[in-house]
Design an enzyme around this catalytic site. Structure first.
Site, PDB file in Angstrom:
ATOM      1  N   HIS A 250      33.984  51.793 -17.704  1.00 50.27           N
ATOM      2  CA  HIS A 250      34.214  50.502 -18.353  1.00 50.27           C
ATOM      3  C   HIS A 250      34.284  50.643 -19.888  1.00 50.27           C
ATOM      4  O   HIS A 250      35.325  50.430 -20.495  1.00 50.27           O
ATOM      5  CB  HIS A 250      33.090  49.517 -17.999  1.00 50.27           C
TER       6      HIS A 250
HETATM    7  O1  RIB Z   1      30.389  45.381 -16.055  1.00 50.04           O
HETATM    8  C1  RIB Z   1      30.366  46.574 -16.801  1.00 50.04           C
HETATM    9  C2  RIB Z   1      29.642  46.369 -18.095  1.00 50.04           C
HETATM   10  O2  RIB Z   1      28.305  45.986 -17.850  1.00 50.04           O
HETATM   11  C3  RIB Z   1      29.553  47.673 -18.915  1.00 50.04           C
HETATM   12  O3  RIB Z   1      29.546  47.363 -20.284  1.00 50.04           O
HETATM   13  C4  RIB Z   1      28.233  48.239 -18.507  1.00 50.04           C
HETATM   14  O4  RIB Z   1      27.632  49.029 -19.538  1.00 50.04           O
HETATM   15  C5  RIB Z   1      27.419  46.991 -18.311  1.00 50.04           C
HETATM   16  O5  RIB Z   1      26.918  46.613 -19.577  1.00 50.04           O
END
Ligand code: RIB
Ligand code: CA
Length: 318
Positions: A250
């Site tokens: 992500h």
């Molecule tokens: O949904 C993914 C996000 O949520 C990413 O930033 C992960 O680090 C969590 O914070």
């Protein structure tokens, strides 16, 4: 090529750690003005310690870390330690970094730094709940609008949710903050799950990054391996066969965009967030038709070139 002045706001977190590693490594492209931390995946004290620890492993003590707000604007904090481990960095030893944060006033750091630079020169990357950014907008809206761009990871359209069936974690954790950011008038580039689920850290990626042999590469590979080892019932279940390829990267996508925007496709959109409903709290409504939802307020990343992200990791973690 001139350096991109950048501030990274994060909640490390295993994927934030890889994003930090990439940002610290790309010193020929990014002028890292500072790292700000927020509560999120784990508590603020741990996200701040983790940011300082990753900075140390990367040898970038030249970049200041400023701790931000310890809880969402109005909600009670909700961690994601199922996905990141109790200390926030998987199985990585939670040793204390030698150098700690420069301050516990990230908002003041943001205001001073942005105001002291010419308008439209600083970019802000956000990879956690947007609490600090919303506080900046509330206390100094004109300062926030001096930012050239805010590139953030949050939300979902086609991909549903990962913390609930209809919400992605960063938005779910502080939906009121997301609402303030979406209505701020800032230039937003938004990486939702639709984009980040296209970029998965396969076993081959983990092996290639490990093979780089640098301390920061080994740390990043450990983070990816930790995510890949999470029980299937925790991970996104949108496409079971996708799960088999590896966990999504992500937060690194946000930094990859700054380094190689051509690897991503954007669509202008209107994004709004649910803050009232208990069932769909944090849901992001992403509309590509202005006639339906009103004026566009963001750019939604619809396509991501995973191989381009891997190439950047191999280049900058070496
Ligand atoms: O949904 C993914 C996000 O949520 C990413 O930033 C992960 O680090 C969590 O914070
Ligand atoms: Ca994060």
């Amino acid at each position: 090529m001139s350096l991109i002045p950048l501030i990274l706001d994060c909640d490390p977190g295993v994927d934030d750690a890889v994003a930090l590693a990439l940002a610290f490594g790309a010193r020929d492209r990014l002028y890292l003005l500072g790292i700000t931390t927020t509560a999120g995946n784990v508590a603020l004290a741990k996200t701040t310690r983790n940011a300082c620890l990753i900075r140390e492993v990367a040898g970038r003590q030249d970049v200041p870390v400023h701790a931000g707000l310890a809880k969402p604007l109005v909600r009670a904090p909700i961690s994601a330690d199922d996905f990141h481990g109790p200390e926030g960095l998987g199985h990585y030893p939670s040793i204390e970094p030698i150098l700690g944060p420069a301050s516990s006033d990230a908002i003041n750091f943001l205001i001073q730094t942005i105001n002291s630079a010419p308008p439209n020169t600083i970019r802000l990357a956000v990879t956690g709940p947007m609490t600090n950014i919303a506080a900046l907008i509330q206390s100094a809206p004109e300062t926030a609008r001096r930012l050239q761009q805010i590139v953030l990871m949050g939300g979902a359209r086609r991909e549903g949710g990962n913390i609930t069936a209809s919400a992605e974690y960063n938005i779910y954790a502080d939906p009121e903050a997301a609402d303030i950011v979406f209505k701020s008038g800032c230039n937003l580039i938004i990486f939702g799950l639709d984009a980040t689920h296209q970029v998965r850290g396969t076993r081959a990626w983990v092996d290639a990054i490990t093979a780089l042999g640098t301390p920061i590469a080994k740390l990043a590979a450990e983070m990816l391996a930790f995510s890949n080892a999470l029980p299937a019932n925790l991970m996104d279940t949108a496409e079971p066969d996708q799960l088999a390829t590896g966990a999504p990267l992500h937060d690194p996508c946000v930094i990859a965009y700054l380094l190689a925007p051509e690897a991503f496709q954007l669509r202008p959109c209107r994004i709004d967030v649910e803050t009232e409903s208990q069932l769909t709290r944090g849901h992001t409504a992403v509309e590509f038709r202005e006639t339906v939802a009103g004026a566009f307020n963001a750019n939604w990343v619809s396509k991501a070139d995973a191989e381009a992200v891997l190439s950047l990791l191999l280049r900058y973690l070496a």
